[in-house]
Design an enzyme around this catalytic site. Structure first.
Site, PDB file in Angstrom:
ATOM      1  N   CYS A 574       0.822  -1.217   0.000  1.00  0.00           N
ATOM      2  CA  CYS A 574       0.000   0.000   0.000  1.00  0.00           C
ATOM      3  C   CYS A 574       0.848   1.257   0.000  1.00  0.00           C
ATOM      4  CB  CYS A 574      -0.917   0.010   1.215  1.00  0.00           C
ATOM      5  SG  CYS A 574      -2.152  -1.247   1.092  1.00  0.00           S
ATOM      6  N   THR A 575       0.119   2.320   0.001  1.00  0.00           N
ATOM      7  CA  THR A 575       0.755   3.611  -0.073  1.00  0.00           C
ATOM      8  C   THR A 575       1.395   3.954   1.244  1.00  0.00           C
ATOM      9  OG1 THR A 575      -1.103   4.143  -1.429  1.00  0.00           O
ATOM     10  CG2 THR A 575       0.311   5.973  -0.787  1.00  0.00           C
TER      11      THR A 575
END
Lengths: 712, 237
Positions: A574-575
């Site tokens: 994920c970010t």
């Protein structure tokens, strides 16, 4: 006519109208904020002054303050102040219709008659003697098309028709009608009248000259007292807006109606007052004598004489139109503001800035996440107007905080498609942007596809191929490494300007891809300005993969792109980057593009390194043009690097590109389905085997391994 | 004010002083021309944080007919006006009236210009706002205005980094007007004052600021300053 004495019909020069932009601005605002669909007539005020130019008549003018004030309007327009010598107020009425059909359907003759009746009544009840401006009462009909910022309008200046018409005995410049002493005294009296705030805007008056050549200006209501003195000359004066030497202006018409119906005078001596540079000009002013036969029925009160007075439009009986889109249409205002802003930059700092090449540039953004949003915004700020965003995701609840084109609304009901939401957002920011959204997945190597989905994947490949073909620049802004592979290959094949931005947790890479392996700078328009160094780089290029060509994103890799999202923990997928990273990297990516566009060698430009003294690019107005920029927030540092193309590159080497040219989609499917196909093809497998046998240390400190980057 | 350490800007109080002095002088030496008038404007926000707010406003010179600004045949940019009303046939609803003069169409098509001098708080210099319009009120577009500008101004606009026309909202009227961008004003004003030996010695006379300023800016838009106005600096006290 020049002082002629023939008994011709006295002809009046019609009043002309002038409407200040401010009037339409305020009318629009009133219509929107106050009137709504209420279309009842609105009292307005017109302004006029005596003619002050020997060749131009004065017009009856409407200004913003002609309309009632709109309390919600921000601007502070001074309210009408009486006593302004250049703004004699005249009462008027405005019929603003809600539709163009109603505008054309208005009973014009009836409306004119109604206003004429008001004038007639004011003459009879004496109000016109107290406030003579009511004699010039006017009428305006309009339709305001607020969607197009256009206005249709038609003025009428009702004049009571004398039937039979008045005849002219004589008409001469005033300077020829008075003795020197009289003229002097008269001029002085006029200047006093015009300079006193009590009388400056009183447009009708009596001029009395006594036997001692002494002139005085009197109010109309003093007519009785002016009568008593013997041997006086008495003239009926008015501010004449008309400049013509042989005709009085329109206001005299209703004045004559008043004179004959109230005072029963058959021979009227009138004075058309005109000025020059703020002083009475007796050469321009006229004195005349008119004979009136009191028309039948004028004595009966209920009777109302006929009236005329609709203004002609270039001699025709049609309404006028005005378009204010240029100053009212927010889109046009935004465009001109944006253009001026960029021109300002060119004028001030970058005379060589090519704004046209930016505004016609077609940019393809692969990925509409943190990087895509920010790149699109920065492109628009540079004047890029054609942007296509490719993304197949939807806006998630966590996105708006980091992805600057989205808001919470885009997350609701399962989330809007990013491609759609981003385009809408760009248009809200700048309506003139030509933005398109494409919902599409980018086929990735190492993500095998079941045979039943093969067709879809191939379709996606072709779409991507067509998209790249139809754009000038491609930005690789997706969140995995392998999704950059196909576009890198396609760009190398068609020699498109390609820019990659990738993020780690606190580090980033921004780079431009070199030209493709089969490109020749000879057919590039960037080569128009040929130079020795350009020839040198050409030599390098013709020597295929000879080391001179700048590398692509995959050139430094010793592994082919594979599925990087499987077998990773959530934080790796994920970010998870420092939030400031994406805006920095995105901004650099766009600045890099602008640098390429302004470099004489364009895509073929060599990679500059900071402080490289031998580079001609350091003399470019935009500064150096690096190949790669790597930055680290942990150190708050940034460096420029050069990496040349590798002949084992899985995306841009001549082996891969020529294999793609030979086999096309079949090649792509193999790369997608067989994890080691690309490595085998390019010899990377061989390389890795030999490398591991030597136990070489790949981490050389500066050239950080991209595998450390969790891309976003 | 010492000319050497001066940065070429004005305070809003100085602007007011200079504006008054300028308007007076203009009347004195340019009486054939319409006067510049001071248009007071109420402050936008109630003066809560500022002690004694200065009177706000701008200098205005309106309805000026620039030499050579007459147009042959009014080519109204009416491309956006719905053609319905213009193409529809003439309407016959009024009796023929032989007391109405039917003008043969030989009257001059005149364009008027309005000029406002507004103080810019961010640049601390005066800014020239202007607009042009046909006699019937139709505004002139920038390209039409550029045709009207004196030939030398086209050159000034091209060559000078410091003089260019932008369109911006008029700070008091809230409608888009054209303006000469003020970003270089303080620099060239400083140069202007320093290059004048006599003035450098006696210091910067605030009263003279607008006269000098308009002598440069006016060239772009065709406003001429009578030589006597420049040549006659009032003794500064």
């Amino acid at each position: 006519m020049e002082g002629s004495s023939g008994k011709s019909i006295l002809q009046f020069a019609p009043f002309q109208s002038s409407v200040d932009e401010g009037f339409w601005h305020r009318l629009s605002s009133l219509k929107l904020n106050k009137f709504g669909i209420d279309d009842s007539p609105i009292p307005i005020t017109g302004f006029y002054a005596p003619c002050s130019h020997s060749q131009v008549s004065n017009h009856l003018t409407l200004l913003a303050e002609s309309l009632p004030s709109d309390s919600s309007e921000e601007s502070e327009v001074p309210e009408i102040s009486r006593g302004n010598r250049n703004r004699c107020s005249v009462p008027g009425i405005l019929y603003n219709t809600n539709t163009v059909e109603r505008f054309h359907g208005l009973d014009k003759q009836g409306l004119l008659k109604a206003e004429a009746q008001k004038i007639w009544e004011d003459i009879h009840n004496g109000r016109a003697l107290e406030d003579s401006s009511v004699l010039s009462r006017f009428l305006l009909i309009s339709f305001a098309d607020l969607k197009k910022w256009s206005f249709h309008y038609w003025f009428a200046f009702p004049a009571l028709v004398l039937d039979p018409p008045a005849t002219l005995v004589n008409l001469r410049p005033a300077s020829q009608c008075f003795s020197l002493e009289e003229a002097e005294s008269l001029s002085a009296a006029f200047n006093e009248w015009r300079n006193s705030s009590l009388t400056a805007d009183v447009p009708f008056f009596l001029v009395q000259i006594d036997t001692n050549s002494h002139a005085a200006i009197k109010h109309l209501k003093d007519w009785e007292t002016c009568q008593s003195a013997d041997g006086h000359k008495l003239l009926f004066g008015f501010y004449d807006p008309c400049h013509l030497p042989n005709n009085p202006g329109w206001p005299l018409r209703n004045f004559l109606a008043l004179i004959c119906s109230r005072w029963d005078i058959k021979s009227v001596h009138f004075l058309c007052y005109r000025e020059n540079r703020g002083f009475a000009d007796l050469g321009l002013s006229l004195v005349g004598e008119a004979l009136i036969t009191v028309p039948q029925g004028w004595r009966d009160h209920p009777y109302v004489p006929n009236a005329v007075g609709w203004e002609l439009n270039k001699g025709r009986k049609i309404p006028r139109g005005i378009s204010l889109a240029k100053s009212m249409d927010p889109t046009r205002l935004a465009i001109s503001a944006a253009d001026l802003n960029l021109k300002l930059m060119r004028w001030r700092a970058l005379p060589s800035l090519n704004l046209n090449s930016l505004s016609s540039l077609k940019c393809l953004l692969l990925g509409a996440g943190t990087l895509g949003c920010q790149v699109a915004r920065t492109l628009m700020a540079w004047g890029v107007r054609r942007i296509t965003l490719v993304d197949n995701g939807r806006v998630a609840m966590s996105n708006p905080l980091r992805q600057s084109l989205y808001t919470l609304d885009d997350c609701l009901n399962g989330g809007e498609l990013k491609a759609t939401a981003a385009v809408n957002s760009l248009k809200r920011i700048f309506p003139a942007v030509e933005a398109k959204g494409v919902v599409m997945a980018i086929p990735m190597p190492g993500h095998p596809v079941p045979s039943q989905e093969e067709q879809t994947v191939l379709d996606d490949c072709r779409s991507l191929h067509d998209l790249i073909d139809s754009h000038d620049v491609v930005f690789l802004l997706t969140d995995t490494r392998e999704s950059r592979w196909l576009p890198s290959l396609l760009c190398a094949n068609t020699n498109k300007i390609t820019i990659t931005a990738a993020l780690g947790f606190d580090s980033f890479l921004v780079m431009r891809h070199g030209a493709g392996p089969f490109s020749s700078s000879h057919d590039s328009k960037a080569e128009a300005a040929n130079s020795l160094s350009a020839d040198m780089s050409n030599l390098g290029l013709t020597d295929r993969d000879g080391g001179k060509r700048l590398g692509c994103y995959f050139c430094n890799d010793v592994v082919a792109p594979i599925d990087s999202t499987s077998n990773r923990t959530l934080d790796q997928q994920c970010t998870v980057t420092r939030p400031g990273l994406a805006p920095i990297a995105s901004a650099l990516a766009v600045e890099l593009l602008v640098g390429i566009l302004h470099h004489p060698h364009g895509i073929f430009a060599e990679g500059d390194v900071l402080n490289s003294s031998n580079s001609e690019s350091s003399e470019q107005p935009l500064g150096i043009l690096p190949h790669q920029i790597r930055g680290s927030l942990a150190q708050f540092s940034q460096m420029t690097l050069v990496g040349h193309s590798s002949d084992s590159c899985t995306a841009c080497c001549s082996t891969v590109v020529s294999e793609y040219r030979k086999k096309g989609m079949e090649f792509i499917l193999q790369a997608i389905n067989h994890p080691t196909y690309l490595e085998d093809l390019t010899g990377l497998t061989e390389l890795m085997k030999s490398a591991s046998s030597f136990e070489l240390d790949w981490d050389d400190g500066t050239d950080e391994d991209d595998d450390d980057c969790v891309e976003v | 004010m010492d000319a050497l350490s001066w940065d070429g800007t004005l305070t809003s109080r100085d602007f007011l002083v200079s504006a008054r002095a300028f308007a007076e002088k203009w009347k004195e030496f340019n009486s054939a021309f319409p006067p510049w008038t001071w248009v007071p404007c109420p402050p936008k926000q109630p003066p809560c944080h500022l002690p004694q707010l200065l009177q706000q406003g701008y200098l205005s010179l309106e309805k000026i007919c620039l030499p050579g600004s007459s147009k042959k045949g009014h080519v109204t940019s009416q491309e956006d006006v719905d053609e319905i009303s213009l193409t529809e046939g003439e309407e016959e609803f009024e009796p023929v009236d032989n007391a109405t003069l039917v003008e043969t169409n030989n009257s001059l098509q005149v364009c008027y210009y309005d000029f406002h001098i507004v103080y810019s708080d961010s640049y601390r210099v005066p800014v020239l706002y202007f607009r042009g319009y046909y006699i019937d009120g139709q505004p002139l577009a920038l390209d039409e205005i550029e045709k009207d500008l004196p030939a030398c101004s086209a050159k000034v606009l091209l060559e000078s980094k410091w003089t260019f026309i932008t369109q911006e909202e008029h700070p008091y009227l809230n409608r888009p007007w054209y303006k000469l961008h003020p970003c270089g004003t303080s620099e060239w004003m400083k140069l202007l004052f320093l290059s004048d030996d006599s003035r450098a010695k006696i210091g910067v006379a605030v009263e003279q600021y607008l006269v000098s300023w308009l002598s440069v800016v006016g060239q772009v838009v065709g406003i001429r300053i009578p030589f006597e106005m420049l040549n006659n600096p009032k003794s500064c006290n």
